[in-house]
Write a protein that holds these residues in place. Structure first.
Motif, PDB file in Angstrom:
ATOM      1  N   LEU A  66      38.201  47.680  38.290  1.00  0.00           N
ATOM      2  CA  LEU A  66      37.422  46.493  37.914  1.00  0.00           C
ATOM      3  C   LEU A  66      38.152  45.278  38.484  1.00  0.00           C
ATOM      4  CD1 LEU A  66      35.030  45.296  36.247  1.00  0.00           C
ATOM      5  CD2 LEU A  66      36.697  44.959  34.404  1.00  0.00           C
ATOM      6  N   SER A  67      37.854  44.961  39.748  1.00  0.00           N
ATOM      7  CA  SER A  67      38.580  43.849  40.360  1.00  0.00           C
ATOM      8  C   SER A  67      38.275  42.542  39.629  1.00  0.00           C
ATOM      9  CB  SER A  67      38.226  43.749  41.846  1.00  0.00           C
ATOM     10  OG  SER A  67      39.077  42.821  42.467  1.00  0.00           O
ATOM     11  N   LYS A  68      37.012  42.363  39.197  1.00  0.00           N
ATOM     12  CA  LYS A  68      36.673  41.151  38.414  1.00  0.00           C
ATOM     13  C   LYS A  68      37.077  41.428  36.954  1.00  0.00           C
ATOM     14  CE  LYS A  68      32.240  41.073  37.096  1.00  0.00           C
ATOM     15  NZ  LYS A  68      30.834  40.679  36.998  1.00  0.00           N
ATOM     16  N   GLY A  69      38.383  41.362  36.723  1.00  0.00           N
ATOM     17  CA  GLY A  69      38.961  41.820  35.459  1.00  0.00           C
ATOM     18  C   GLY A  69      38.495  41.052  34.235  1.00  0.00           C
ATOM     19  N   HIS A  70      37.998  39.824  34.428  1.00  0.00           N
ATOM     20  CA  HIS A  70      37.508  39.070  33.259  1.00  0.00           C
ATOM     21  C   HIS A  70      36.295  39.741  32.622  1.00  0.00           C
ATOM     22  CE1 HIS A  70      35.341  37.554  36.799  1.00  0.00           C
ATOM     23  NE2 HIS A  70      34.339  37.285  35.995  1.00  0.00           N
ATOM     24  N   ALA A  71      35.648  40.652  33.371  1.00  0.00           N
ATOM     25  CA  ALA A  71      34.519  41.398  32.798  1.00  0.00           C
ATOM     26  C   ALA A  71      35.019  42.614  32.014  1.00  0.00           C
ATOM     27  CB  ALA A  71      33.536  41.813  33.895  1.00  0.00           C
ATOM     28  N   ALA A  72      36.225  42.538  31.498  1.00  0.00           N
ATOM     29  CA  ALA A  72      36.803  43.624  30.687  1.00  0.00           C
ATOM     30  C   ALA A  72      35.837  44.133  29.604  1.00  0.00           C
ATOM     31  CB  ALA A  72      38.114  43.155  30.063  1.00  0.00           C
ATOM     32  N   PRO A  73      35.096  43.259  28.921  1.00  0.00           N
ATOM     33  CA  PRO A  73      34.212  43.799  27.862  1.00  0.00           C
ATOM     34  C   PRO A  73      33.250  44.874  28.359  1.00  0.00           C
ATOM     35  CG  PRO A  73      34.431  41.437  27.590  1.00  0.00           C
ATOM     36  CD  PRO A  73      35.108  41.790  28.902  1.00  0.00           C
ATOM     37  N   VAL A  74      32.722  44.733  29.563  1.00  0.00           N
ATOM     38  CA  VAL A  74      31.771  45.752  30.041  1.00  0.00           C
ATOM     39  C   VAL A  74      32.491  47.067  30.324  1.00  0.00           C
ATOM     40  CG1 VAL A  74      31.779  45.187  32.543  1.00  0.00           C
ATOM     41  CG2 VAL A  74      29.748  46.172  31.493  1.00  0.00           C
TER      42      VAL A  74
END
Ligand SMILES: Cc1ncc(C[n+]2csc(CCOP(=O)(O)OP(=O)(O)O)c2C)c(N)n1
Ligand SMILES: [Mg+2]
Length: 275
Positions: A66-74
């Motif tokens: 998950l390179s866009k790590g701020h989307a951790a919730p998904v």
């Protein structure tokens, strides 16, 4: 696990509700870019990828970065729904002592492959993982999800050159093309277009889809896995905040949690209940 498109849509709906529940409980986090990736994560974890919830680091697993790590919730929601850890743990997001920090950390919670959150680095890590598979003669595939704003980081393009040089056909990258970044449009901040032509010029196979259409996601992943040479990028046209009317296409919902009232409205919408 081989769910059909309609069952996968139902999984994506549950993941979206989890995202709203957990960011509201935390009082912070990133709902917008999590919601735009929910359909992809449902398809990957419930159909496309070879995963082992009871043995999360089994060597035969496919790898997801998950390179866009701020989307951790998904990511956390997909892992929990798939059985890597209890769904109720999602409500510990961002709490002190929780395994679910605001950005994913290496192997915490189980199922996470690498630490991300500093944008621009994930594709390089995915290239290394894919090259290792090639060198070790292993059949797993590597998947990497990038934000579109994230592509403004120059390191992505070094990684893109590397992937072509080593002919990493075992690598599939996705761009969550929601056209928004932290405060506004990607094209205002630093234009990415013509994005498909840029990837083609770097020697990649390019597939463009509607990132909320389950059948297109599944078909594109299949096509990428059959590529005989060169890495593939799937550019997914998406809507930031997808599924919650007041969040859709609104940059302000990039990194903000719902009030209780907004939470209830969002969840009712996602459940398909009339207001
Ligand atoms: C190196 C780095 N710079 C800045 C940030 C802060 N930041 C977090 S999310 C974000 C915007 C990302 O936009 P995009 O990649 O389009 O993500 P999405 O729309 O999918 O949420 C920024 C600038 C960061 N996490 N890492
Ligand atoms: Mg974006």
């Amino acid at each position: 696990m081989t769910l059909g498109a309609e069952e996968l849509q139902e999984v994506a709906r549950r993941i979206r509700i989890d995202i709203i529940d957990m960011t509201t409980a935390a009082g912070s986090g990133h709902p917008g870019g999590s919601l735009s990736s929910a359909d992809l994560l449902a398809a990957l974890y419930f159909r496309v990828m070879n995963v082992f919830p009871d043995d999360p680091y089994n060597d035969a697993r496919d790898r997801f970065v998950l390179s866009k790590g701020h989307a951790a919730p998904v990511l956390y929601a997909a892992l929990a729904e798939r059985g890597f850890f209890p769904v109720r743990e999602l409500l510990t997001l961002r709490k002190i002592g929780s395994r679910l920090q605001g950005h994913p950390a290496y192997r915490e919670p189980p199922g996470v492959e690498v630490t991300t959150g500093s944008l621009g680095q994930g594709l390089s890590m995915a290239c290394g993982i894919a090259l290792a598979a090639r060198m070790d003669g292993k059949p797993y595939r590597t998947y990497c999800l990038l934000g579109d704003g994230e592509l403004q980081e120059g390191q992505n393009w070094e990684a893109a050159m590397f992937a072509r040089k080593y002919g990493l056909s075992n690598l599939t990258a996705f761009v969550d093309r929601n056209r928004l970044q932290i405060t506004g449009g990607t094209e205002e901040a630093m234009p990415l277009e013509p994005l498909p032509e840029k990837f083609r010029a770097f020697g990649w196979n390019v597939i463009i889809i509607d990132g909320h259409n389950m059948r297109q996601i599944i078909e594109a992943c299949g096509k990428a896995s059959r590529a005989e040479k060169n890495p593939t990028v799937i550019i997914m046209n998406t809507v930031k905040g997808k599924g919650v009317s007041f969040m859709e296409n609104q940059a302000e919902w990039h990194g903000k949690a719902c009030s209780q009232e907004e939470h209830d409205k969002a969840v009712a919408e996602l459940r398909g209940e009339a207001q």
